[in-house]
Design a protein around this motif. Structure first.
Motif, PDB file in Angstrom:
ATOM      1  N   GLU A  42     -14.126 -21.298 -30.256  1.00 36.70           N
ATOM      2  CA  GLU A  42     -13.476 -19.995 -30.180  1.00 36.70           C
ATOM      3  C   GLU A  42     -12.066 -20.068 -29.595  1.00 36.70           C
ATOM      4  OE1 GLU A  42     -17.937 -19.523 -29.716  1.00 36.70           O
ATOM      5  OE2 GLU A  42     -16.415 -20.755 -28.759  1.00 36.70           O
ATOM      6  N   ASP A  43     -11.860 -20.862 -28.561  1.00 36.44           N
ATOM      7  CA  ASP A  43     -10.525 -20.983 -27.963  1.00 36.44           C
ATOM      8  C   ASP A  43      -9.529 -21.584 -28.945  1.00 36.44           C
ATOM      9  OD1 ASP A  43     -11.377 -19.857 -25.597  1.00 36.44           O
ATOM     10  OD2 ASP A  43     -11.618 -21.767 -24.547  1.00 36.44           O
ATOM     11  N   GLN A  44      -9.986 -22.503 -29.751  1.00 32.10           N
ATOM     12  CA  GLN A  44      -9.122 -23.102 -30.772  1.00 32.10           C
ATOM     13  C   GLN A  44      -8.736 -22.041 -31.811  1.00 32.10           C
ATOM     14  OE1 GLN A  44     -10.797 -26.665 -32.391  1.00 32.10           O
ATOM     15  NE2 GLN A  44      -8.992 -27.148 -33.601  1.00 32.10           N
ATOM     16  N   ALA A  45      -9.683 -21.192 -32.184  1.00 31.57           N
ATOM     17  CA  ALA A  45      -9.394 -20.112 -33.132  1.00 31.57           C
ATOM     18  C   ALA A  45      -8.348 -19.168 -32.554  1.00 31.57           C
ATOM     19  CB  ALA A  45     -10.670 -19.354 -33.472  1.00 31.57           C
ATOM     20  N   ILE A  46      -8.481 -18.824 -31.287  1.00 28.42           N
ATOM     21  CA  ILE A  46      -7.506 -17.943 -30.637  1.00 28.42           C
ATOM     22  C   ILE A  46      -6.115 -18.576 -30.666  1.00 28.42           C
ATOM     23  CG2 ILE A  46      -6.820 -16.968 -28.405  1.00 28.42           C
ATOM     24  CD1 ILE A  46      -9.866 -16.543 -27.894  1.00 28.42           C
ATOM     25  N   GLU A  47      -6.048 -19.852 -30.412  1.00 35.07           N
ATOM     26  CA  GLU A  47      -4.757 -20.545 -30.444  1.00 35.07           C
ATOM     27  C   GLU A  47      -4.125 -20.452 -31.833  1.00 35.07           C
ATOM     28  OE1 GLU A  47      -3.000 -25.052 -29.859  1.00 35.07           O
ATOM     29  OE2 GLU A  47      -4.815 -24.481 -28.776  1.00 35.07           O
ATOM     30  N   TYR A  48      -4.910 -20.756 -32.881  1.00 30.12           N
ATOM     31  CA  TYR A  48      -4.395 -20.658 -34.253  1.00 30.12           C
ATOM     32  C   TYR A  48      -3.943 -19.233 -34.570  1.00 30.12           C
ATOM     33  CZ  TYR A  48      -6.344 -25.287 -35.436  1.00 30.12           C
ATOM     34  OH  TYR A  48      -6.646 -26.632 -35.500  1.00 30.12           O
ATOM     35  N   LEU A  49      -4.754 -18.247 -34.226  1.00 33.86           N
ATOM     36  CA  LEU A  49      -4.417 -16.860 -34.533  1.00 33.86           C
ATOM     37  C   LEU A  49      -3.175 -16.394 -33.783  1.00 33.86           C
ATOM     38  CD1 LEU A  49      -8.026 -15.420 -34.651  1.00 33.86           C
ATOM     39  CD2 LEU A  49      -6.419 -15.579 -36.579  1.00 33.86           C
ATOM     40  N   ASN A  50      -3.011 -16.810 -32.547  1.00 37.27           N
ATOM     41  CA  ASN A  50      -1.804 -16.453 -31.798  1.00 37.27           C
ATOM     42  C   ASN A  50      -0.562 -17.073 -32.421  1.00 37.27           C
ATOM     43  OD1 ASN A  50      -2.993 -14.771 -29.888  1.00 37.27           O
ATOM     44  ND2 ASN A  50      -3.402 -16.430 -28.463  1.00 37.27           N
ATOM     45  N   LEU A  51      -0.655 -18.316 -32.844  1.00 36.17           N
ATOM     46  CA  LEU A  51       0.476 -18.961 -33.499  1.00 36.17           C
ATOM     47  C   LEU A  51       0.812 -18.268 -34.818  1.00 36.17           C
ATOM     48  CD1 LEU A  51      -0.496 -22.670 -32.778  1.00 36.17           C
ATOM     49  CD2 LEU A  51       1.577 -21.523 -31.962  1.00 36.17           C
ATOM     50  N   LEU A  52      -0.215 -17.972 -35.609  1.00 38.96           N
ATOM     51  CA  LEU A  52      -0.004 -17.268 -36.872  1.00 38.96           C
ATOM     52  C   LEU A  52       0.645 -15.912 -36.662  1.00 38.96           C
ATOM     53  CD1 LEU A  52      -3.327 -18.076 -38.700  1.00 38.96           C
ATOM     54  CD2 LEU A  52      -1.049 -18.390 -39.652  1.00 38.96           C
ATOM     55  N   THR A  53       0.186 -15.199 -35.653  1.00 39.42           N
ATOM     56  CA  THR A  53       0.727 -13.875 -35.374  1.00 39.42           C
ATOM     57  C   THR A  53       2.226 -13.946 -35.096  1.00 39.42           C
ATOM     58  OG1 THR A  53      -1.394 -13.084 -34.542  1.00 39.42           O
ATOM     59  CG2 THR A  53       0.571 -11.883 -33.832  1.00 39.42           C
ATOM     60  N   GLY A  54       2.620 -14.878 -34.267  1.00 36.40           N
ATOM     61  CA  GLY A  54       4.034 -15.015 -33.925  1.00 36.40           C
ATOM     62  C   GLY A  54       4.905 -15.284 -35.135  1.00 36.40           C
ATOM     63  N   TYR A  55       4.480 -16.201 -35.979  1.00 37.81           N
ATOM     64  CA  TYR A  55       5.262 -16.530 -37.181  1.00 37.81           C
ATOM     65  C   TYR A  55       5.223 -15.401 -38.208  1.00 37.81           C
ATOM     66  CZ  TYR A  55       5.793 -21.444 -35.824  1.00 37.81           C
ATOM     67  OH  TYR A  55       6.129 -22.599 -35.173  1.00 37.81           O
ATOM     68  N   THR A  56       4.042 -14.878 -38.476  1.00 37.49           N
ATOM     69  CA  THR A  56       3.878 -13.906 -39.555  1.00 37.49           C
ATOM     70  C   THR A  56       4.642 -12.620 -39.286  1.00 37.49           C
ATOM     71  OG1 THR A  56       1.695 -14.829 -40.040  1.00 37.49           O
ATOM     72  CG2 THR A  56       2.183 -12.655 -40.944  1.00 37.49           C
ATOM     73  N   ARG A  57       4.683 -12.181 -38.054  1.00 37.06           N
ATOM     74  CA  ARG A  57       5.386 -10.927 -37.735  1.00 37.06           C
ATOM     75  C   ARG A  57       6.886 -11.014 -37.971  1.00 37.06           C
ATOM     76  NH1 ARG A  57       2.230  -8.785 -32.305  1.00 37.06           N
ATOM     77  NH2 ARG A  57       0.354  -8.081 -33.396  1.00 37.06           N
ATOM     78  N   THR A  58       7.423 -12.219 -38.142  1.00 37.35           N
ATOM     79  CA  THR A  58       8.853 -12.372 -38.430  1.00 37.35           C
ATOM     80  C   THR A  58       9.149 -12.382 -39.927  1.00 37.35           C
ATOM     81  OG1 THR A  58       8.835 -14.798 -38.467  1.00 37.35           O
ATOM     82  CG2 THR A  58       9.143 -13.731 -36.313  1.00 37.35           C
ATOM     83  N   GLU A  59       8.137 -12.401 -40.770  1.00 35.64           N
ATOM     84  CA  GLU A  59       8.345 -12.428 -42.223  1.00 35.64           C
ATOM     85  C   GLU A  59       8.930 -11.098 -42.689  1.00 35.64           C
ATOM     86  OE1 GLU A  59       4.571 -13.307 -43.996  1.00 35.64           O
ATOM     87  OE2 GLU A  59       4.402 -15.223 -42.971  1.00 35.64           O
ATOM     88  N   PRO A  60       9.909 -11.144 -43.581  1.00 37.01           N
ATOM     89  CA  PRO A  60      10.554  -9.905 -44.042  1.00 37.01           C
ATOM     90  C   PRO A  60       9.588  -8.895 -44.670  1.00 37.01           C
ATOM     91  CG  PRO A  60      11.670 -11.829 -44.954  1.00 37.01           C
ATOM     92  CD  PRO A  60      10.496 -12.332 -44.176  1.00 37.01           C
ATOM     93  N   GLY A  61       8.591  -9.345 -45.399  1.00 38.79           N
ATOM     94  CA  GLY A  61       7.674  -8.425 -46.075  1.00 38.79           C
ATOM     95  C   GLY A  61       6.431  -8.075 -45.288  1.00 38.79           C
TER      96      GLY A  61
END
Length: 94
Positions: free
Chosen positions: A15-34
């Motif tokens: 579960e902690d590994q999943a949280i790490e992946y999701l936090n990283l994805l969130t940071g990158y994805t929120r910067t996408e123009p669309g």
């Protein structure tokens, strides 16, 4: 607009590994123009169950998200390898 809803059940103990992946994805994805919204959630009653809600301006923006290097790294080579089950669904507003 296109919406993506994904439910993940993570393998026990990862579960902690999943949280790490999701936090990283969130940071990158929120910067996408669309990208209009990207929010990960965790069940308060089942700590292995995660829910991801995403909104994109159109299919082109979603395709760009899925083609991003970090999507490959954190979803295909990350989350997918530690899931017990994954249920993705696409929606359009009415």
């Amino acid at each position: 607009m296109i919406c993506v809803a994904v439910t993940y059940v993570i393998q026990p103990g990862l579960e902690d590994q999943a949280i790490e992946y999701l936090n990283l994805l969130t940071g990158y994805t929120r910067t996408e123009p669309g990208n209009l919204m990207y929010q990960a959630h965790r069940s308060p009653t089942d700590p292995r169950r995660f829910f991801l809600y995403e909104q994109y301006s159109d299919q082109t923006a979603l395709d760009a998200h899925r083609a991003a290097t970090y999507f490959q790294d954190y979803v295909l080579n990350g989350l997918v390898k530690i899931v017990e089950s994954r249920t993705p669904e696409l929606y359009e507003p009415i």
